[in-house]
Design a protein around this motif. Structure first.
Motif, mmCIF file in Angstrom:
data_model
loop_
_atom_site.group_PDB
_atom_site.id
_atom_site.type_symbol
_atom_site.label_atom_id
_atom_site.label_comp_id
_atom_site.label_asym_id
_atom_site.label_seq_id
_atom_site.Cartn_x
_atom_site.Cartn_y
_atom_site.Cartn_z
ATOM 1 N N TYR A 1 23.635 -7.825 48.247
ATOM 2 C CA TYR A 1 24.868 -8.087 47.511
ATOM 3 C C TYR A 1 24.577 -8.831 46.213
ATOM 4 O O TYR A 1 25.157 -8.517 45.164
ATOM 5 N N SER A 2 23.693 -9.795 46.255
ATOM 6 C CA SER A 2 23.365 -10.555 45.054
ATOM 7 C C SER A 2 22.786 -9.646 43.975
ATOM 8 O O SER A 2 23.090 -9.793 42.787
ATOM 9 N N LYS A 3 21.964 -8.679 44.370
ATOM 10 C CA LYS A 3 21.415 -7.717 43.415
ATOM 11 C C LYS A 3 22.518 -6.830 42.855
ATOM 12 O O LYS A 3 22.563 -6.553 41.647
ATOM 13 N N ALA A 4 23.408 -6.366 43.720
ATOM 14 C CA ALA A 4 24.496 -5.482 43.285
ATOM 15 C C ALA A 4 25.464 -6.206 42.363
ATOM 16 O O ALA A 4 25.970 -5.616 41.396
ATOM 17 N N VAL A 5 25.719 -7.487 42.631
ATOM 18 C CA VAL A 5 26.614 -8.266 41.781
ATOM 19 C C VAL A 5 26.050 -8.369 40.371
ATOM 20 O O VAL A 5 26.794 -8.262 39.380
ATOM 21 N N ARG A 6 24.747 -8.590 40.248
ATOM 22 C CA ARG A 6 24.139 -8.669 38.911
ATOM 23 C C ARG A 6 24.317 -7.358 38.163
ATOM 24 O O ARG A 6 24.598 -7.348 36.958
ATOM 25 N N LYS A 7 24.154 -6.239 38.860
ATOM 26 C CA LYS A 7 24.331 -4.929 38.237
ATOM 27 C C LYS A 7 25.773 -4.730 37.789
ATOM 28 O O LYS A 7 26.041 -4.285 36.657
ATOM 29 N N PHE A 8 26.705 -5.067 38.670
ATOM 30 C CA PHE A 8 28.114 -4.886 38.337
ATOM 31 C C PHE A 8 28.531 -5.829 37.206
ATOM 32 O O PHE A 8 29.279 -5.436 36.307
ATOM 33 N N TYR A 9 28.048 -7.057 37.261
ATOM 34 C CA TYR A 9 28.407 -8.038 36.240
ATOM 35 C C TYR A 9 27.943 -7.581 34.868
ATOM 36 O O TYR A 9 28.682 -7.708 33.883
ATOM 37 N N GLN A 10 26.740 -7.035 34.776
ATOM 38 C CA GLN A 10 26.245 -6.545 33.493
ATOM 39 C C GLN A 10 27.118 -5.406 32.974
ATOM 40 O O GLN A 10 27.461 -5.361 31.790
ATOM 41 N N TRP A 11 27.474 -4.480 33.880
ATOM 42 C CA TRP A 11 28.354 -3.379 33.470
ATOM 43 C C TRP A 11 29.688 -3.915 32.978
ATOM 44 O O TRP A 11 30.205 -3.476 31.943
ATOM 45 N N PHE A 12 30.266 -4.855 33.715
ATOM 46 C CA PHE A 12 31.577 -5.380 33.357
ATOM 47 C C PHE A 12 31.521 -6.083 32.001
ATOM 48 O O PHE A 12 32.383 -5.880 31.150
ATOM 49 N N TRP A 13 30.513 -6.928 31.773
ATOM 50 C CA TRP A 13 30.369 -7.661 30.519
ATOM 51 C C TRP A 13 30.255 -6.684 29.346
ATOM 52 O O TRP A 13 30.955 -6.831 28.332
ATOM 53 N N GLU A 14 29.379 -5.693 29.479
ATOM 54 C CA GLU A 14 29.174 -4.732 28.392
ATOM 55 C C GLU A 14 30.423 -3.900 28.143
ATOM 56 O O GLU A 14 30.743 -3.570 26.987
ATOM 57 N N THR A 15 31.144 -3.572 29.201
ATOM 58 C CA THR A 15 32.368 -2.781 29.052
ATOM 59 C C THR A 15 33.443 -3.572 28.325
ATOM 60 O O THR A 15 34.127 -3.041 27.429
ATOM 61 N N ILE A 16 33.611 -4.838 28.698
ATOM 62 C CA ILE A 16 34.605 -5.679 28.042
ATOM 63 C C ILE A 16 34.243 -5.908 26.583
ATOM 64 O O ILE A 16 35.089 -5.845 25.689
ATOM 65 N N GLU A 17 32.962 -6.154 26.332
ATOM 66 C CA GLU A 17 32.529 -6.394 24.956
ATOM 67 C C GLU A 17 32.781 -5.168 24.089
ATOM 68 O O GLU A 17 33.227 -5.278 22.941
ATOM 69 N N ALA A 18 32.513 -3.979 24.635
ATOM 70 C CA ALA A 18 32.761 -2.749 23.894
ATOM 71 C C ALA A 18 34.251 -2.555 23.637
ATOM 72 O O ALA A 18 34.662 -2.080 22.565
ATOM 73 N N ALA A 19 35.077 -2.927 24.608
ATOM 74 C CA ALA A 19 36.525 -2.769 24.459
ATOM 75 C C ALA A 19 37.088 -3.685 23.379
ATOM 76 O O ALA A 19 38.118 -3.379 22.771
ATOM 77 N N LEU A 20 36.431 -4.804 23.152
ATOM 78 C CA LEU A 20 36.910 -5.774 22.166
ATOM 79 C C LEU A 20 36.224 -5.625 20.811
ATOM 80 O O LEU A 20 36.379 -6.480 19.936
ATOM 81 N N ALA A 21 35.452 -4.568 20.661
ATOM 82 C CA ALA A 21 34.794 -4.303 19.376
ATOM 83 C C ALA A 21 35.811 -3.710 18.395
ATOM 84 O O ALA A 21 36.742 -3.022 18.804
ATOM 85 N N PRO A 22 35.633 -3.977 17.083
ATOM 86 C CA PRO A 22 34.530 -4.732 16.488
ATOM 87 C C PRO A 22 34.801 -6.233 16.363
ATOM 88 O O PRO A 22 33.923 -6.974 15.940
ATOM 89 N N GLU A 23 36.018 -6.680 16.741
ATOM 90 C CA GLU A 23 36.387 -8.072 16.468
ATOM 91 C C GLU A 23 35.479 -9.076 17.172
ATOM 92 O O GLU A 23 34.976 -10.020 16.548
ATOM 93 N N TYR A 24 35.253 -8.864 18.481
ATOM 94 C CA TYR A 24 34.455 -9.863 19.194
ATOM 95 C C TYR A 24 32.977 -9.828 18.802
ATOM 96 O O TYR A 24 32.389 -10.891 18.554
ATOM 97 N N PRO A 25 32.325 -8.665 18.738
ATOM 98 C CA PRO A 25 30.927 -8.668 18.285
ATOM 99 C C PRO A 25 30.749 -9.284 16.901
ATOM 100 O O PRO A 25 29.756 -9.974 16.651
ATOM 101 N N ASP A 26 31.707 -9.054 16.003
ATOM 102 C CA ASP A 26 31.622 -9.659 14.677
ATOM 103 C C ASP A 26 31.717 -11.177 14.766
ATOM 104 O O ASP A 26 30.969 -11.905 14.095
ATOM 105 N N PHE A 27 32.639 -11.668 15.595
ATOM 106 C CA PHE A 27 32.754 -13.122 15.763
ATOM 107 C C PHE A 27 31.475 -13.692 16.353
ATOM 108 O O PHE A 27 30.966 -14.716 15.877
#
Length: 316
Positions: A204-230
């Motif tokens: 589970y700990s391994k799977a959580v790291r995988k899911f967390y990375q996907w979630f972070w990257e997905t949210i960051e992409a959704a908030l582009a370009p404003e958040y990456p620029d900030f």
């Protein structure tokens, strides 16, 4: 009292800080700060639980010699780990529902239904994972799970003695709770009289790291370009501040003739400059074009950009 050069630098730092806070991506930082905090809590609890487990599992310590304090500490750390499973899930849910709100409380957004929930099922939907998630609810709403320690020794003629230490949960005790999901109940019933939960924690700990990375990257992409620029600009400001600090420390060492520390401070300044100029700038300038002549005239400065290598603002 600061000299005029230092005052100019402080004024410029304040101006740049205000520009960063005025960027559209600045309010979005709270999503990533919440995610980062929850992730760190989960990772910290995972590590502490692991450190406690390996004091017994995989060692030559006999279960009879563990003592009462070990059980108390194991239960405490197991509780913290299970609680942080729910915390990380709840924080992720709060973040994505802030970005993709529900139209009605009982109806998920299209993103939640078509993207988030299927990904949860794909990465975290296994029976052993569902068991841990339900075990969190068992812990919060029913009872603290108490792993039992056991030592088993086996020996065959001509071979060395083998000792195996285990930590497991009582199957009968767990099944006294009536709110297990069907997937969790199937997992429990697939075990013998005691439930081996350690492989589930590791997986589970391994799977959580995988899911967390996907979630972070997905949210960051959704908030582009404003958040990456900030984020880029915030790093740029931090590197500018660090360069100013390193330069001031170096100049102070020269004035005080601190020969031994001078080399180290100079090296630190060079490293910071390399980082800053390697990071670069996304500064912008606004121009107005005369429609009659085609002449361009700059009507606004960039938010700062990389300033010229001069003594402006006290820079070396």
């Amino acid at each position: 009292m600061p000299d005029s050069g230092s005052m100019r630098v402080m004024t410029e730092l304040e101006r740049r800080g205000q520009l960063v806070e005025a960027m559209p991506g600045f309010p979005m930082r709270r999503h990533f700060e919440s995610l980062n905090r929850a992730s760190r809590v989960f990772a910290g609890n995972s590590q502490e639980l692991y450190d406690c487990i390996v004091q017994f599992v995989g060692t030559g310590v006999m279960s009879a010699h563990l003592g009462e304090d070990y059980e108390h500490e194991l239960v405490r750390l197991f509780h913290n780990y299970l609680a942080s499973i729910g915390t990380l899930r709840d924080v992720q849910r709060t973040v994505h529902r802030s970005i993709w709100p529900r139209e009605r409380k009982d109806v998920p957004s299209e993103w939640e239904a078509k993207t988030y929930t299927p990904k949860v099922q794909e990465v975290l939907g296994g029976g052993e994972f569902k068991f841990l998630q339900d075990l969190r609810n068992y812990t919060v709403h029913y009872a603290l799970p108490v792993p039992s320690a056991s030592t088993r020794i086996s020996h065959t003629p001509g071979s060395p003695v083998i000792q195996r230490n285990d930590l497991r949960l009582s199957k009968d005790v767990l099944l006294q709770w009536s709110n297990w999901s069907s997937a969790s109940r199937r997992f429990i019933e697939s075990q013998d009289d005691r439930v081996d939960f350690l492989p589930a924690i590791e997986n589970y700990s391994k799977a959580v790291r995988k899911f967390y990375q996907w979630f972070w990257e997905t949210i960051e992409a959704a908030l582009a370009p404003e958040y990456p620029d900030f984020k880029f600009t915030a790093v740029e400001l931090a590197l500018y501040q660090q360069e100013r600090s390193d330069w001031a420390n170096w100049r102070r060492a020269i004035a005080l003739e601190e020969g031994e520390s001078l080399v180290k401070l100079r090296r630190k300044l060079v490293e910071t400059r390399q980082q800053r100029w390697g990071h670069g700038s996304r500064g912008w300038r606004v121009f107005s074009v005369d429609p009659r002549t085609g002449a361009a005239e700059q009507i606004n400065e960039d938010p700062w950009g990389l300033p010229p290598r001069s003594t402006a603002f006290g820079l070396p």
